[in-house]
Design a protein around this motif. Structure first.
Motif, PDB file in Angstrom:
ATOM      1  N   CYS A 152      54.196  31.042  31.221  1.00  0.00           N
ATOM      2  CA  CYS A 152      52.982  31.772  31.921  1.00  0.00           C
ATOM      3  C   CYS A 152      51.880  32.095  30.929  1.00  0.00           C
ATOM      4  O   CYS A 152      52.511  32.667  30.010  1.00  0.00           O
ATOM      5  CB  CYS A 152      53.203  32.808  33.189  1.00  0.00           C
ATOM      6  SG  CYS A 152      51.968  32.898  34.392  1.00  0.00           S
ATOM      7  N   LYS A 153      50.740  31.792  30.929  1.00  0.00           N
ATOM      8  CA  LYS A 153      49.643  32.456  30.297  1.00  0.00           C
ATOM      9  C   LYS A 153      49.512  33.601  30.563  1.00  0.00           C
ATOM     10  O   LYS A 153      49.823  34.452  31.665  1.00  0.00           O
ATOM     11  CB  LYS A 153      48.449  31.752  30.973  1.00  0.00           C
ATOM     12  CG  LYS A 153      48.084  30.105  30.591  1.00  0.00           C
ATOM     13  CD  LYS A 153      46.853  30.016  31.080  1.00  0.00           C
ATOM     14  CE  LYS A 153      46.640  28.451  31.067  1.00  0.00           C
ATOM     15  NZ  LYS A 153      45.587  27.842  31.622  1.00  0.00           N
ATOM     16  N   PRO A 154      49.428  34.598  29.433  1.00  0.00           N
ATOM     17  CA  PRO A 154      49.321  35.958  29.444  1.00  0.00           C
ATOM     18  C   PRO A 154      48.554  36.740  30.482  1.00  0.00           C
ATOM     19  O   PRO A 154      48.633  37.650  31.145  1.00  0.00           O
ATOM     20  CB  PRO A 154      49.152  36.421  28.094  1.00  0.00           C
ATOM     21  CG  PRO A 154      49.212  35.310  27.240  1.00  0.00           C
ATOM     22  CD  PRO A 154      49.292  34.304  28.077  1.00  0.00           C
ATOM     23  N   GLU A 155      47.278  36.103  30.624  1.00  0.00           N
ATOM     24  CA  GLU A 155      46.239  36.641  31.550  1.00  0.00           C
ATOM     25  C   GLU A 155      46.552  36.283  33.082  1.00  0.00           C
ATOM     26  O   GLU A 155      46.032  36.988  33.804  1.00  0.00           O
ATOM     27  CB  GLU A 155      44.887  36.055  31.181  1.00  0.00           C
ATOM     28  CG  GLU A 155      44.948  34.348  31.333  1.00  0.00           C
ATOM     29  CD  GLU A 155      45.133  33.690  30.203  1.00  0.00           C
ATOM     30  OE1 GLU A 155      44.713  32.410  30.075  1.00  0.00           O
ATOM     31  OE2 GLU A 155      45.469  34.582  28.991  1.00  0.00           O
ATOM     32  N   LEU A 175      50.928  37.441  38.247  1.00  0.00           N
ATOM     33  CA  LEU A 175      52.042  36.604  39.057  1.00  0.00           C
ATOM     34  C   LEU A 175      53.239  37.417  39.400  1.00  0.00           C
ATOM     35  O   LEU A 175      53.911  37.375  40.223  1.00  0.00           O
ATOM     36  CB  LEU A 175      52.233  35.345  38.408  1.00  0.00           C
ATOM     37  CG  LEU A 175      53.306  34.279  38.838  1.00  0.00           C
ATOM     38  CD1 LEU A 175      52.817  33.595  40.045  1.00  0.00           C
ATOM     39  CD2 LEU A 175      53.786  33.264  37.809  1.00  0.00           C
ATOM     40  N   LEU A 176      53.664  38.148  38.160  1.00  0.00           N
ATOM     41  CA  LEU A 176      54.832  39.021  38.194  1.00  0.00           C
ATOM     42  C   LEU A 176      54.636  40.191  39.183  1.00  0.00           C
ATOM     43  O   LEU A 176      55.544  40.485  40.000  1.00  0.00           O
ATOM     44  CB  LEU A 176      55.128  39.655  37.058  1.00  0.00           C
ATOM     45  CG  LEU A 176      55.999  38.521  35.796  1.00  0.00           C
ATOM     46  CD1 LEU A 176      56.001  39.297  34.500  1.00  0.00           C
ATOM     47  CD2 LEU A 176      57.230  38.147  36.327  1.00  0.00           C
ATOM     48  N   GLY A 177      53.540  40.538  39.354  1.00  0.00           N
ATOM     49  CA  GLY A 177      53.043  41.519  40.550  1.00  0.00           C
ATOM     50  C   GLY A 177      53.366  41.066  41.902  1.00  0.00           C
ATOM     51  O   GLY A 177      54.065  41.772  42.614  1.00  0.00           O
ATOM     52  N   ASP A 178      52.825  39.884  42.087  1.00  0.00           N
ATOM     53  CA  ASP A 178      52.932  39.232  43.426  1.00  0.00           C
ATOM     54  C   ASP A 178      54.506  38.931  43.660  1.00  0.00           C
ATOM     55  O   ASP A 178      54.888  39.110  45.031  1.00  0.00           O
ATOM     56  CB  ASP A 178      52.112  37.844  43.254  1.00  0.00           C
ATOM     57  CG  ASP A 178      50.741  38.081  43.363  1.00  0.00           C
ATOM     58  OD1 ASP A 178      50.182  39.404  43.652  1.00  0.00           O
ATOM     59  OD2 ASP A 178      49.854  37.305  43.099  1.00  0.00           O
ATOM     60  N   ARG A 223      53.109  25.768  37.183  1.00  0.00           N
ATOM     61  CA  ARG A 223      52.179  24.918  37.458  1.00  0.00           C
ATOM     62  C   ARG A 223      51.166  24.457  36.382  1.00  0.00           C
ATOM     63  O   ARG A 223      51.526  25.424  35.571  1.00  0.00           O
ATOM     64  CB  ARG A 223      50.922  25.165  38.705  1.00  0.00           C
ATOM     65  CG  ARG A 223      51.824  25.673  39.928  1.00  0.00           C
ATOM     66  CD  ARG A 223      51.692  24.425  40.752  1.00  0.00           C
ATOM     67  NE  ARG A 223      52.380  24.829  42.124  1.00  0.00           N
ATOM     68  CZ  ARG A 223      53.125  23.996  42.915  1.00  0.00           C
ATOM     69  NH1 ARG A 223      52.982  22.644  42.546  1.00  0.00           N
ATOM     70  NH2 ARG A 223      53.645  24.167  44.146  1.00  0.00           N
ATOM     71  N   THR A 224      50.351  23.613  36.266  1.00  0.00           N
ATOM     72  CA  THR A 224      49.612  23.236  34.878  1.00  0.00           C
ATOM     73  C   THR A 224      48.412  24.446  34.827  1.00  0.00           C
ATOM     74  O   THR A 224      48.263  24.639  33.632  1.00  0.00           O
ATOM     75  CB  THR A 224      48.781  21.925  35.315  1.00  0.00           C
ATOM     76  OG1 THR A 224      48.013  21.733  36.457  1.00  0.00           O
ATOM     77  CG2 THR A 224      49.829  20.726  35.384  1.00  0.00           C
ATOM     78  N   TYR A 225      48.170  25.012  35.813  1.00  0.00           N
ATOM     79  CA  TYR A 225      47.168  26.097  35.534  1.00  0.00           C
ATOM     80  C   TYR A 225      47.836  27.382  35.221  1.00  0.00           C
ATOM     81  O   TYR A 225      47.212  28.328  34.604  1.00  0.00           O
ATOM     82  CB  TYR A 225      46.079  26.203  36.552  1.00  0.00           C
ATOM     83  CG  TYR A 225      47.119  26.736  37.975  1.00  0.00           C
ATOM     84  CD1 TYR A 225      47.147  28.104  38.213  1.00  0.00           C
ATOM     85  CD2 TYR A 225      47.350  25.874  38.914  1.00  0.00           C
ATOM     86  CE1 TYR A 225      47.883  28.535  39.364  1.00  0.00           C
ATOM     87  CE2 TYR A 225      48.122  26.258  39.969  1.00  0.00           C
ATOM     88  CZ  TYR A 225      48.127  27.710  40.091  1.00  0.00           C
ATOM     89  OH  TYR A 225      49.003  28.118  41.283  1.00  0.00           O
ATOM     90  N   THR A 226      49.108  27.640  35.151  1.00  0.00           N
ATOM     91  CA  THR A 226      49.830  28.853  34.818  1.00  0.00           C
ATOM     92  C   THR A 226      50.371  28.738  33.297  1.00  0.00           C
ATOM     93  O   THR A 226      50.725  29.461  32.772  1.00  0.00           O
ATOM     94  CB  THR A 226      50.952  29.319  35.858  1.00  0.00           C
ATOM     95  OG1 THR A 226      51.813  28.288  35.993  1.00  0.00           O
ATOM     96  CG2 THR A 226      50.358  29.544  37.106  1.00  0.00           C
ATOM     97  N   VAL A 227      50.893  27.406  33.074  1.00  0.00           N
ATOM     98  CA  VAL A 227      51.609  27.225  31.889  1.00  0.00           C
ATOM     99  C   VAL A 227      50.805  27.470  30.566  1.00  0.00           C
ATOM    100  O   VAL A 227      49.805  26.782  30.650  1.00  0.00           O
ATOM    101  CB  VAL A 227      52.194  25.718  32.056  1.00  0.00           C
ATOM    102  CG1 VAL A 227      52.952  25.445  30.514  1.00  0.00           C
ATOM    103  CG2 VAL A 227      53.047  25.477  33.085  1.00  0.00           C
TER     104      VAL A 227
END
Length: 114
Positions: A21-24, A29-32, A62-66
């Protein structure tokens, strides 16, 4: 959570999310995922909550998270350098060492090296 026991999500699944996952996006994501995990522990039990956590970690791939790997930039640069060399060689072959003024200085010097 259940009385006195600390139940945590699978660590390897968390590391997998941090890795791809992208750092930002990773922190949110981990919180959710952790919130869903705590809710699932209370309603469905620890074992099922861990399975759901693992499935959700893979579902968010997903492509927006990778994140973009670092080696891609280096790989693209090497491809471009190879392309430049092939172009110079093809120019040299086409001109048969007859250099005209429109060719670049780099291709002229490369043709002279052959």
């Amino acid at each position: 959570m259940k009385s006195g026991r600390n139940i945590f999500p699978p660590r390897w699944a968390q590391r997998f999310v941090e890795w791809y996952c992208k750092p930002e996006v990773a922190e949110d994501l981990l919180g959710d995922l952790n919130e869903y995990f705590e809710r699932n522990v209370e309603t469905k039990g620890a074992r099922r909550a861990k399975i759901i956590y693992i499935i959700d970690a893979f579902k968010f791939f997903r492509t927006y998270t990778v994140r973009r790997p670092n080696f891609v930039n280096v790989f693209i640069n090497w491809i471009m350098i190879g392309s430049y060399i092939k172009n110079v060689r093809s120019q040299c072959d086409a001109e048969q060492a007859v250099l005209n003024p429109s060719t670049s200085l780099a291709s002229q010097s490369a043709c002279r090296l052959d």
